[in-house]
Design a protein around this motif. Structure first.
Motif, PDB file in Angstrom:
ATOM      1  N   SER A 282      17.706  31.658 -25.194  1.00  0.00           N
ATOM      2  CA  SER A 282      17.770  33.292 -25.533  1.00  0.00           C
ATOM      3  C   SER A 282      16.260  33.651 -26.596  1.00  0.00           C
ATOM      4  O   SER A 282      16.148  32.972 -26.711  1.00  0.00           O
ATOM      5  CB  SER A 282      19.049  33.111 -25.975  1.00  0.00           C
ATOM      6  OG  SER A 282      18.732  34.372 -26.571  1.00  0.00           O
ATOM      7  N   ILE A 283      16.214  34.792 -26.035  1.00  0.00           N
ATOM      8  CA  ILE A 283      14.617  35.002 -26.728  1.00  0.00           C
ATOM      9  C   ILE A 283      14.811  36.700 -27.434  1.00  0.00           C
ATOM     10  O   ILE A 283      15.692  37.487 -26.235  1.00  0.00           O
ATOM     11  CB  ILE A 283      13.709  35.858 -25.672  1.00  0.00           C
ATOM     12  CG1 ILE A 283      13.201  34.172 -24.966  1.00  0.00           C
ATOM     13  CG2 ILE A 283      12.847  36.091 -25.851  1.00  0.00           C
ATOM     14  CD1 ILE A 283      13.168  33.163 -25.543  1.00  0.00           C
ATOM     15  N   LYS A 284      14.890  37.203 -28.592  1.00  0.00           N
ATOM     16  CA  LYS A 284      14.847  38.504 -29.161  1.00  0.00           C
ATOM     17  C   LYS A 284      14.007  38.248 -29.722  1.00  0.00           C
ATOM     18  O   LYS A 284      13.592  39.919 -29.992  1.00  0.00           O
ATOM     19  CB  LYS A 284      16.085  37.589 -30.546  1.00  0.00           C
ATOM     20  CG  LYS A 284      16.392  39.035 -31.204  1.00  0.00           C
ATOM     21  CD  LYS A 284      17.156  40.193 -30.471  1.00  0.00           C
ATOM     22  CE  LYS A 284      17.472  41.267 -31.033  1.00  0.00           C
ATOM     23  NZ  LYS A 284      18.356  42.776 -31.135  1.00  0.00           N
ATOM     24  N   LYS A 285      13.293  37.344 -30.600  1.00  0.00           N
ATOM     25  CA  LYS A 285      12.343  37.264 -31.463  1.00  0.00           C
ATOM     26  C   LYS A 285      10.749  37.611 -30.747  1.00  0.00           C
ATOM     27  O   LYS A 285      10.686  35.868 -30.482  1.00  0.00           O
ATOM     28  CB  LYS A 285      12.205  36.639 -32.552  1.00  0.00           C
ATOM     29  CG  LYS A 285      11.741  37.570 -33.764  1.00  0.00           C
ATOM     30  CD  LYS A 285      11.941  36.885 -35.115  1.00  0.00           C
ATOM     31  CE  LYS A 285      10.465  37.730 -35.936  1.00  0.00           C
ATOM     32  NZ  LYS A 285      10.930  36.563 -37.406  1.00  0.00           N
ATOM     33  N   VAL A 286      10.116  37.780 -30.571  1.00  0.00           N
ATOM     34  CA  VAL A 286       8.422  37.882 -29.733  1.00  0.00           C
ATOM     35  C   VAL A 286       7.324  38.170 -30.845  1.00  0.00           C
ATOM     36  O   VAL A 286       7.223  39.456 -31.218  1.00  0.00           O
ATOM     37  CB  VAL A 286       8.652  39.001 -28.357  1.00  0.00           C
ATOM     38  CG1 VAL A 286       7.267  39.133 -27.637  1.00  0.00           C
ATOM     39  CG2 VAL A 286      10.139  39.032 -27.721  1.00  0.00           C
ATOM     40  N   ALA A 287       6.487  37.637 -31.006  1.00  0.00           N
ATOM     41  CA  ALA A 287       4.840  37.113 -31.253  1.00  0.00           C
ATOM     42  C   ALA A 287       3.976  37.475 -29.713  1.00  0.00           C
ATOM     43  O   ALA A 287       4.331  36.643 -28.876  1.00  0.00           O
ATOM     44  CB  ALA A 287       4.694  36.030 -31.276  1.00  0.00           C
ATOM     45  N   VAL A 288       3.214  38.902 -30.159  1.00  0.00           N
ATOM     46  CA  VAL A 288       2.056  38.773 -29.037  1.00  0.00           C
ATOM     47  C   VAL A 288       0.354  38.621 -29.016  1.00  0.00           C
ATOM     48  O   VAL A 288       0.449  39.335 -30.278  1.00  0.00           O
ATOM     49  CB  VAL A 288       2.857  40.039 -28.236  1.00  0.00           C
ATOM     50  CG1 VAL A 288       2.415  40.967 -29.256  1.00  0.00           C
ATOM     51  CG2 VAL A 288       1.566  40.587 -27.079  1.00  0.00           C
ATOM     52  N   VAL A 289      -0.390  37.815 -29.104  1.00  0.00           N
ATOM     53  CA  VAL A 289      -1.902  38.073 -29.374  1.00  0.00           C
ATOM     54  C   VAL A 289      -2.233  38.430 -28.406  1.00  0.00           C
ATOM     55  O   VAL A 289      -2.350  37.316 -27.026  1.00  0.00           O
ATOM     56  CB  VAL A 289      -2.748  37.108 -29.991  1.00  0.00           C
ATOM     57  CG1 VAL A 289      -3.432  36.911 -30.277  1.00  0.00           C
ATOM     58  CG2 VAL A 289      -1.668  36.359 -31.355  1.00  0.00           C
ATOM     59  N   GLY A 290      -3.222  39.618 -28.122  1.00  0.00           N
ATOM     60  CA  GLY A 290      -3.577  40.038 -27.126  1.00  0.00           C
ATOM     61  C   GLY A 290      -4.773  39.294 -26.167  1.00  0.00           C
ATOM     62  O   GLY A 290      -4.779  38.596 -27.582  1.00  0.00           O
ATOM     63  N   GLY A 291      -5.591  38.701 -24.933  1.00  0.00           N
ATOM     64  CA  GLY A 291      -6.645  38.044 -25.074  1.00  0.00           C
ATOM     65  C   GLY A 291      -6.443  36.442 -24.985  1.00  0.00           C
ATOM     66  O   GLY A 291      -5.806  36.138 -24.884  1.00  0.00           O
TER      67      GLY A 291
END
Ligand code: ZN
Length: 373
Positions: A282-291
Motif C-alpha cells: 500500500s502506497i500513501k507517502k511518495v518521494a520524488v526526485v526529477g532526473g
C-alpha cells in the motif's frame, strides 16, 4: 507592454530560479551560447537542446532558448564544426540564437522541476526531500533620534526588513540617550562643532535575510537624518528560506504499488515504468526526485516514503533499495519534460506582470532517446 531584451527576461527568470540555488559542483548553468544583449520577442522552452530543437527555434522565430539540460556540459577542448555537438553550436551561433540553461537551480526552485513533478503526481502536503539551501537571518540595530524613528521604521519595513512568517513590519524599539561630538569638517544634524551633545534616541531592531542586506541598509541610510548613522549589523544563527532537492508528499487515497505505477504512467505521460518492490504494497507517502535520483534512495527511505519516484536507477542501486525495503517507480529521466509547460507558463506570467512583450513557446520535439517496445 514594451519590447524586451534578453537581460530583462533572464533577470525575471533568475528572480524566480536564481543561480545560487544550484546544488551540483560546477553545474554549467546560465548563458551557455550567444548573447543576451539583443531584443528578444520569442523564447523556446525545452528540456534538451539538440539539432532538431535548434531547427525548431529557427522555424518558430525564437531568439532565445531556455533549457533545463546545459548544452555544454563538459569543458570543450575544440570547437570543430564537423562533430555533432560542434555542428549544433555552429547552427545556433549562425542563427543568432542564445541558449540559457537552468539545471539544478531549477530543480530546487519553488515551482521548479520537482514541484512540477509532485504536482503532476497529485501529491499533497509537500515537503522538501533534501535541504540544499538556506539563508541566515541578519539583525540590524540602528540608533535614531526620537522624532525620526517612525520614518526609519517605515523605510525599513518597505525594504522588507521585519518580515517574519505571515507578519511584516516587525521591529523592536528601546529608548535611550545618544551622545556625540561633531569634529571639524562635520555637518551635524543636531548640535555644534566641538560641543558634546546628548539626544533622546530609539534603538530600532529588525531582522531580514542575508540576501536582503543591501536593500535594507540602503533604506536605513537614506531615511536616517544623521550624517553618520550609528548601527550594529550581525548575522544570526537562525536559518530561514530553506529550499532543496526533491519533494515528499502524500496521495489523497492510498493505492497499491501496482496502481500507483499506473498512476505515474498516466500522470507523467510515459509508456512504461520500472518498479522495485512488492506490487501489492500500500502506497500513501511518495518521494520524488526529477532526473537521476540514484544518490537519494537513503534520503527517500529516511523521509518515510512508501515509494520513491525517480529516473535512471541503476541495477545495483535497485538491489540496495530492495535490501532497505524502499519501493521505487522509475519512469525515466525524460519526465523532467514537465518543466517545458511549467517554465513557459511561469515566465509568461512574470513577463506580463512586468509589462514585457515576449512570447514563450513550448518545444514540441521529443528528445527522449529511448523507445519503449
Ligand atoms: Zn535532468
Amino acid at each position: 507592454m514594451k519590447n524586451a531584451n534578453g537581460h530583462e527576461i533572464i533577470q525575471l527568470f533568475e528572480s524566480w530560479s536564481p543561480k545560487k540555488l544550484a546544488c551540483m559542483d560546477n553545474d554549467p548553468i546560465g548563458l551557455a551560447i550567444g548573447t543576451l544583449n539583443k531584443a528578444v520577442s520569442k523564447v523556446l522552452v525545452t528540456l534538451d537542446v539538440n539539432e532538431q530543437v535548434a531547427e525548431e527555434a529557427i522555424e518558430r522565430g525564437c531568439q532565445l532558448i531556455i533549457a533545463h539540460h546545459p548544452p555544454i556540459f563538459r569543458k570543450l577542448s575544440n570547437l570543430r564544426t564537423d562533430t555533432p555537438a560542434g555542428k549544433l553550436y555552429e547552427k545556433l551561433i549562425k542563427n543568432d540564437i542564445a541558449v540559457y540553461a537552468a539545471h539544478t537551480n531549477l530543480d530546487v526552485a519553488e515551482g521548479g522541476v520537482n514541484d512540477l513533478l509532485a504536482e503532476a503526481l497529485q501529491l499533497e502536503n509537500c515537503q522538501i526531500l533534501e535541504k540544499t539551501y538556506h539563508e541566515n537571518l541578519m539583525k540590524l540595530a540602528v540608533f535614531v533620534p526620537d522624532d525620526y524613528a517612525q520614518e526609519v521604521r517605515l523605510a525599513l519595513a518597505k525594504a522588507g526588513a521585519g518580515s517574519i512568517g505571515n507578519y511584516d513590519a516587525c521591529s523592536f524599539s528601546t529608548n535611550g540617550e545618544g551622545r556625540f561630538r561633531a569634529l571639524e569638517g562635520a555637518d551635524p544634524f543636531i548640535g555644534d562643532i566641538g560641543k558634546m551633545e546628548k539626544t533622546d534616541e530609539e534603538k530600532i531592531e529588525v531582522v531580514f535575510t542575508t540576501s536582503n542586506k543591501n536593500k535594507v541598509l540602503k533604506a536605513m541610510l537614506n531615511s536616517h537624518p544623521y550624517e553618520e548613522p550609528a548601527y550594529d549589523l550581525y548575522t544570526l544563527a537562525v536559518e530561514t528560506n530553506e529550499m532543496g532537492l526533491g519533494r515528499v508528499g502524500t496521495l489523497k487515497e492510498p493505492m497499491t504499488l501496482e496502481r500507483f505505477a499506473e498512476h505515474v504512467k498516466t500522470q507523467l505521460n510515459v509508456p512504461r515504468v520500472r518498479v522495485v518492490g512488492n506490487i501489492n504494497t500500500s502506497i500513501k507517502k511518495v518521494a520524488v526526485v526529477g532526473g537521476d535520483g540514484n544518490k537519494y534512495i537513503h534520503t527517500a527511505k529516511r523521509s518515510g516514503a512508501d515509494v520513491f519516484v525517480t529516473g535512471d536507477i541503476g541495477f545495483h542501486i535497485a538491489q540496495d533499495a530492495e535490501s532497505i525495503g524502499l519501493n521505487i517507480v522509475d519512469p525515466g529521466h525524460h519526465v523532467e519534460k514537465v518543466m517545458i509547460k511549467g517554465v513557459a507558463e511561469k515566465m509568461d506570467k512574470l513577463c506580463s506582470d512586468a509589462k514585457l512583450s515576449v512570447e514563450f513557446v513550448q518545444s514540441e520535439i521529443d528528445t527522449e532517446p529511448f523507445t519503449f517496445i
